[in-house]
Motif scaffolding. Sequence first.
Motif, PDB file in Angstrom:
ATOM      1  N   GLY A   1     -16.622  27.985   2.273  1.00  0.00           N
ATOM      2  CA  GLY A   1     -16.721  29.336   2.807  1.00  0.00           C
ATOM      3  C   GLY A   1     -15.844  30.320   2.076  1.00  0.00           C
ATOM      4  O   GLY A   1     -15.038  29.954   1.211  1.00  0.00           O
ATOM      5  N   VAL A   2     -16.001  31.583   2.438  1.00  0.00           N
ATOM      6  CA  VAL A   2     -15.169  32.645   1.888  1.00  0.00           C
ATOM      7  C   VAL A   2     -15.038  33.734   2.952  1.00  0.00           C
ATOM      8  O   VAL A   2     -16.013  34.112   3.605  1.00  0.00           O
ATOM      9  N   TYR A   3     -13.830  34.220   3.112  1.00  0.00           N
ATOM     10  CA  TYR A   3     -13.573  35.305   4.064  1.00  0.00           C
ATOM     11  C   TYR A   3     -14.050  36.640   3.491  1.00  0.00           C
ATOM     12  O   TYR A   3     -14.067  36.849   2.277  1.00  0.00           O
ATOM     13  N   VAL A   4     -14.413  37.544   4.384  1.00  0.00           N
ATOM     14  CA  VAL A   4     -14.948  38.848   3.983  1.00  0.00           C
ATOM     15  C   VAL A   4     -14.209  39.946   4.735  1.00  0.00           C
ATOM     16  O   VAL A   4     -14.575  40.317   5.858  1.00  0.00           O
ATOM     17  N   GLY A   5     -13.157  40.480   4.108  1.00  0.00           N
ATOM     18  CA  GLY A   5     -12.426  41.583   4.714  1.00  0.00           C
ATOM     19  C   GLY A   5     -13.211  42.878   4.699  1.00  0.00           C
ATOM     20  O   GLY A   5     -12.946  43.790   5.497  1.00  0.00           O
ATOM     21  N   ALA A   6     -14.188  42.963   3.794  1.00  0.00           N
ATOM     22  CA  ALA A   6     -14.980  44.192   3.675  1.00  0.00           C
ATOM     23  C   ALA A   6     -15.827  44.468   4.907  1.00  0.00           C
ATOM     24  O   ALA A   6     -16.446  45.532   5.003  1.00  0.00           O
ATOM     25  N   LEU A   7     -15.843  43.554   5.862  1.00  0.00           N
ATOM     26  CA  LEU A   7     -16.517  43.843   7.131  1.00  0.00           C
ATOM     27  C   LEU A   7     -15.844  45.018   7.838  1.00  0.00           C
ATOM     28  O   LEU A   7     -16.429  45.643   8.720  1.00  0.00           O
ATOM     29  N   ARG A   8     -14.600  45.330   7.428  1.00  0.00           N
ATOM     30  CA  ARG A   8     -13.864  46.457   8.018  1.00  0.00           C
ATOM     31  C   ARG A   8     -14.150  47.779   7.310  1.00  0.00           C
ATOM     32  O   ARG A   8     -13.578  48.804   7.685  1.00  0.00           O
ATOM     33  N   ASN A   9     -15.002  47.763   6.294  1.00  0.00           N
ATOM     34  CA  ASN A   9     -15.264  49.008   5.568  1.00  0.00           C
ATOM     35  C   ASN A   9     -15.915  50.064   6.448  1.00  0.00           C
ATOM     36  O   ASN A   9     -15.618  51.254   6.336  1.00  0.00           O
ATOM     37  N   ARG A  10     -16.826  49.619   7.322  1.00  0.00           N
ATOM     38  CA  ARG A  10     -17.581  50.578   8.155  1.00  0.00           C
ATOM     39  C   ARG A  10     -17.664  50.027   9.585  1.00  0.00           C
ATOM     40  O   ARG A  10     -18.721  49.598  10.049  1.00  0.00           O
ATOM     41  N   PRO A  11     -16.536  50.036  10.302  1.00  0.00           N
ATOM     42  CA  PRO A  11     -16.471  49.404  11.622  1.00  0.00           C
ATOM     43  C   PRO A  11     -17.500  49.896  12.639  1.00  0.00           C
ATOM     44  O   PRO A  11     -18.106  49.070  13.334  1.00  0.00           O
ATOM     45  N   PRO A  12     -17.747  51.207  12.769  1.00  0.00           N
ATOM     46  CA  PRO A  12     -18.731  51.623  13.784  1.00  0.00           C
ATOM     47  C   PRO A  12     -20.127  51.080  13.505  1.00  0.00           C
ATOM     48  O   PRO A  12     -20.835  50.661  14.430  1.00  0.00           O
ATOM     49  N   GLU A  13     -20.533  51.087  12.230  1.00  0.00           N
ATOM     50  CA  GLU A  13     -21.861  50.582  11.885  1.00  0.00           C
ATOM     51  C   GLU A  13     -21.964  49.075  12.117  1.00  0.00           C
ATOM     52  O   GLU A  13     -22.988  48.574  12.595  1.00  0.00           O
ATOM     53  N   VAL A  14     -20.894  48.349  11.772  1.00  0.00           N
ATOM     54  CA  VAL A  14     -20.883  46.898  12.016  1.00  0.00           C
ATOM     55  C   VAL A  14     -20.940  46.631  13.517  1.00  0.00           C
ATOM     56  O   VAL A  14     -21.673  45.746  13.980  1.00  0.00           O
ATOM     57  N   ALA A  15     -20.170  47.398  14.289  1.00  0.00           N
ATOM     58  CA  ALA A  15     -20.182  47.227  15.740  1.00  0.00           C
ATOM     59  C   ALA A  15     -21.570  47.460  16.305  1.00  0.00           C
ATOM     60  O   ALA A  15     -22.027  46.748  17.216  1.00  0.00           O
ATOM     61  N   ALA A  16     -22.282  48.440  15.753  1.00  0.00           N
ATOM     62  CA  ALA A  16     -23.640  48.706  16.221  1.00  0.00           C
ATOM     63  C   ALA A  16     -24.577  47.552  15.879  1.00  0.00           C
ATOM     64  O   ALA A  16     -25.410  47.149  16.708  1.00  0.00           O
TER      65      ALA A  16
END
Length: 275
Positions: free
Chosen positions: A156-171
């Motif tokens: 596996g590999v971790y992905v910190g870039a999930l925090r780049n656009r938090p509102p869109e990811v949350a949606a």
Amino acid sequence: MTDSAEAPLSAPDLRYGIPGLPPGPSSPMIEAMLAHRSYRNFLDRPLEPGALETIVAAASSAPSSSNMQTWSVVAVEDPAWKDRLATLAGNQGFIRQAPLFLCWIADLSRLDRMGQAHQQQLAGLDYLESFMVALVDAALASQNALLAAQSIGLGGVYVGALRNRPPEVAAELALPPRAFAAFGLAVGWPDTEARAEVKPRLPQSLVLHRETYGTAGEEAAVAAYDRVLAGFSEANGMGRADWTGRMLKRVAGPESLSGRHTMAETLRAMGFPLK
């Protein structure tokens, strides 16, 4: 890196890219942890039945502050969903390729709902400390999950870039208020034909302090590590870039934070007052 005529480095020495670590106790678990590497190339092969549930059971076995268990994980396997998340997380193709993408959530929403169900206002959730607890809980759980995945042959590999656009990811993940996607973890069967080596870490002289924090010899130790990492990077086709240069660029200013310089305001808009 060592000369090809030299004896191969032991697992502990390989972690630092140079020999010299005093001999110590070992175990299969320690050997597996020292051999950790990030995999960004996966086979087109699904996980075994029950693998996800086993991995999450391992995550649930991690320590949790006061047993609050302020984390959740969203498992994403649908190709279309992974594609949208990959786009939001810097358009990283391995997210699409991996059969499983785990989104680790710093989750205070469950306690918030419990308070509402019991007609009790939980003002303690409004403080930065509670958010920090949730982040730590999610990180501990995810590391257990990765170790479990590695133990059954996955990578596996971790992905910190999930925090780049938090509102869109949350949606995309349908997250309620007070739930934050802190990072992702792409999981799958590693493609052993693709190069993935153990990346050397900072020497223990920089991270291991005894009794009190010390900085003696720091400049020389960082310079030595720069040479080790530059050699590793060059050998792996990433150019001869040292650690110091990368880190100074990484935190030079808000423009280097990939849009995350507004994180405090974003978190407050997502239901975390951070008092």
